[in-house]
Write a protein that holds these residues in place. Structure first.
Motif, PDB file in Angstrom:
ATOM      1  N   TYR A  66       0.819  -1.212   0.000  1.00 54.77           N
ATOM      2  CA  TYR A  66       0.000   0.000   0.000  1.00 54.77           C
ATOM      3  C   TYR A  66       0.853   1.263   0.000  1.00 54.77           C
ATOM      4  O   TYR A  66       0.512   2.256  -0.633  1.00 54.77           O
ATOM      5  N   ARG A  67       2.011   1.219   0.708  1.00 59.61           N
ATOM      6  CA  ARG A  67       2.849   2.431   0.793  1.00 59.61           C
ATOM      7  C   ARG A  67       3.333   2.852  -0.588  1.00 59.61           C
ATOM      8  O   ARG A  67       3.395   4.029  -0.904  1.00 59.61           O
ATOM      9  N   ASN A  68       3.662   1.884  -1.436  1.00 57.27           N
ATOM     10  CA  ASN A  68       4.137   2.233  -2.781  1.00 57.27           C
ATOM     11  C   ASN A  68       3.028   2.829  -3.635  1.00 57.27           C
ATOM     12  O   ASN A  68       3.275   3.617  -4.539  1.00 57.27           O
ATOM     13  N   GLU A  69       1.784   2.427  -3.352  1.00 52.91           N
ATOM     14  CA  GLU A  69       0.651   2.976  -4.081  1.00 52.91           C
ATOM     15  C   GLU A  69       0.604   4.493  -3.872  1.00 52.91           C
ATOM     16  O   GLU A  69       0.418   5.263  -4.801  1.00 52.91           O
ATOM     17  N   GLU A  70       0.786   4.905  -2.623  1.00 55.77           N
ATOM     18  CA  GLU A  70       0.788   6.339  -2.315  1.00 55.77           C
ATOM     19  C   GLU A  70       2.049   7.001  -2.853  1.00 55.77           C
ATOM     20  O   GLU A  70       1.992   8.049  -3.481  1.00 55.77           O
ATOM     21  N   LEU A  71       3.206   6.374  -2.614  1.00 57.22           N
ATOM     22  CA  LEU A  71       4.477   6.990  -2.985  1.00 57.22           C
ATOM     23  C   LEU A  71       4.650   7.084  -4.501  1.00 57.22           C
ATOM     24  O   LEU A  71       5.243   8.035  -4.995  1.00 57.22           O
ATOM     25  N   GLY A  72       4.105   6.097  -5.227  1.00 59.14           N
ATOM     26  CA  GLY A  72       4.237   6.108  -6.679  1.00 59.14           C
ATOM     27  C   GLY A  72       3.679   7.391  -7.265  1.00 59.14           C
ATOM     28  O   GLY A  72       4.280   8.019  -8.134  1.00 59.14           O
TER      29      GLY A  72
END
Ligand SMILES: [Zn+2]
Length: 429
Positions: free
Chosen positions: A92-98
């Motif tokens: 999930y963190r990469n979803e936001e960071l992407g």
């Protein structure tokens, strides 16, 4: 992609095939509207149109013959709920960071692979329900122009929702961190007038369909999953404006209160629908509102939770929604509510879209009804039924093939081995 598929693809993209006649032969055919299989199967394609279909259709002299053998021909599959401009991120963190760290150019190029993979899975038309930076519009236009392989896309630009709601891209960040607050140009609306303005803004920038967030969602940290997030007056204005401008509408709605507001406003489809109650389902049945349960989103979340990649607050919302959804879908099937196939692609790995049909059959739908939901029913919901969605004379040549007989085993649609879109062969294994 295999080397052969690459060569075929290059040939496909350069061949206009305007007056080319092709005869496709196979063991079986499902036309997208009946309950039965036709055997053997013959489909005649002239240019980008189907000109004859049936067991006894004659092959015109000089036609190219494609003998596909022991497969079932199907209309090109459709997905009424994708996010092809978002990559699948297990964490999930990469979803936001992407979104924060990758430039628009990189996200767009990432999406080129996503649209190709979706087409190769047999999905020749999709309704894409929410993007950023007009990546969806660029993808649609590039695909239509034959620059990249992908499904025919109906796009929505921004999903429209309230400040701090599921579709507010700035929700949960410190005030001013983006240099301004979110507004119309991000899809954020807080009055009936703003709803109308945002619909006009989206259409001005290329929207084929209007998506709204009528309730909270699972993959957002700042809201409850089931609370309403727009007023009746806001939804009334949004739907009325979209319909006046000849655009269909779709509402993300988990909770029953927000869903009923959207249904009353005349929304064309309810997406997700986890907590729809009996009254909401009866309203949908009476009005002909489509239900797009996006069971693959639940499947993707289940896998991500078991891998430990979802924050606790989201895991709790996901578990509540998933626990309710299967029961809601079984009730909707029993009531004969119109159910269309849509998957929320990006919540699970792109290309597994056909898993939605498998899940629908697990919940009590017949395989033939699941295939119709992904073809003729979706075509009606998307407003493209005059052009595609069935294997009939006069329709666009959107034809895919799976091994075996999908009425005996629906999982065969997860193994698509032939894809023709608009008369052009993109896959032949
Ligand atoms: Zn979605």
């Amino acid at each position: 992609m295999t080397r052969l598929a690459g060569i075929l693809l290059a040939a496909a993209l350069t061949l206009a095939a305007a007056d080319k006649v092709t005869v496709i032969r196979a063991a079986r055919l499902f036309d997208g509207k009946s309950d039965r299989i036709v055997s053997p199967a013959v489909v005649v394609v002239s240019g980008n149109r189907i000109t004859a279909v049936g067991a006894n259709a004659a092959a015109p002299a000089g036609a190219e013959i494609l003998d596909l053998g022991d497969v079932t021909l199907l209309p090109g599959l459709m997905d009424a709920h994708t996010h092809l401009s978002y990559p699948f991120e297990r964490d999930y963190r990469n979803e936001e960071l992407g979104l924060l760290k990758k430039p628009v150019s990189e996200r767009t190029l990432d999406a080129v692979d996503v649209v190709r993979r979706t087409l190769m899975a047999g999905f020749t038309t999709v309704r894409d329900l929410g993007s950023t930076d007009l990546i969806d519009v660029g993808l649609r236009n590039a695909i239509d122009a034959g620059k990249i392989p992908g499904p025919r896309m109906l796009v929505s630009v921004h999903a429209l929702g309230s400040t701090g709601g599921h579709c507010d891209p700035f929700a949960g960040y410190a005030p001013g961190i983006f240099g301004r607050e979110s507004g119309i140009t991000d899809g954020v609306i807080n009055s009936p007038d703003e709803a109308r303005l945002a619909v006009r803004y989206n259409i001005d920038h290329g929207a084929d369909v209007i998506k709204t967030c009528a309730t909270g969602g699972v993959l957002s940290l700042t809201d409850d999953v089931d609370t309403p997030q727009l007023t009746q007056a806001e939804l009334d204005a949004l739907v009325a404006e979209a319909h006046e401008l000849r655009r269909k509408t779709a509402a993300h709605a988990h909770g029953a209160t927000g869903a009923k507001r959207a249904i009353r406003a005349g929304i064309d489809s309810i997406e997700h629908g986890s907590f729809l109650d009996d009254e909401a389902l009866d309203m949908m049945k009476a009005r002909g509102t489509y239900f797009v349960p996006t069971l693959m989103a639940a499947q993707g979340l289940k896998e991500r939770i078991s891998d430990g990649y979802v924050p606790p607050a989201i895991e709790a919302k996901a578990r509540a929604a998933m626990a309710a959804l299967d029961t809601t879908v079984r009730k909707a099937i029993a009531r004969n509510v119109k159910i269309a196939v849509g998957t929320d692609a990006a919540v699970y790995p792109h290309g597994r879209n056909a898993g939605e049909l498998v899940r629908l059959v697990e919940l009590g739908m017949s395989p033939a009804a699941a295939l119709r939901a992904a073809t003729s029913v979706d075509a009606d919901l998307l407003g493209v039924a005059a052009r595609t969605g069935t294997l009939e004379t006069g329709k666009l040549a959107d034809i895919v093939a799976c091994p075996g007989n999908p009425l005996d085993d629906i999982r065969q649609v997860e193994k698509i081995r032939f894809v023709m879109k608009d008369g052009v062969v993109f896959r032949r294994d």
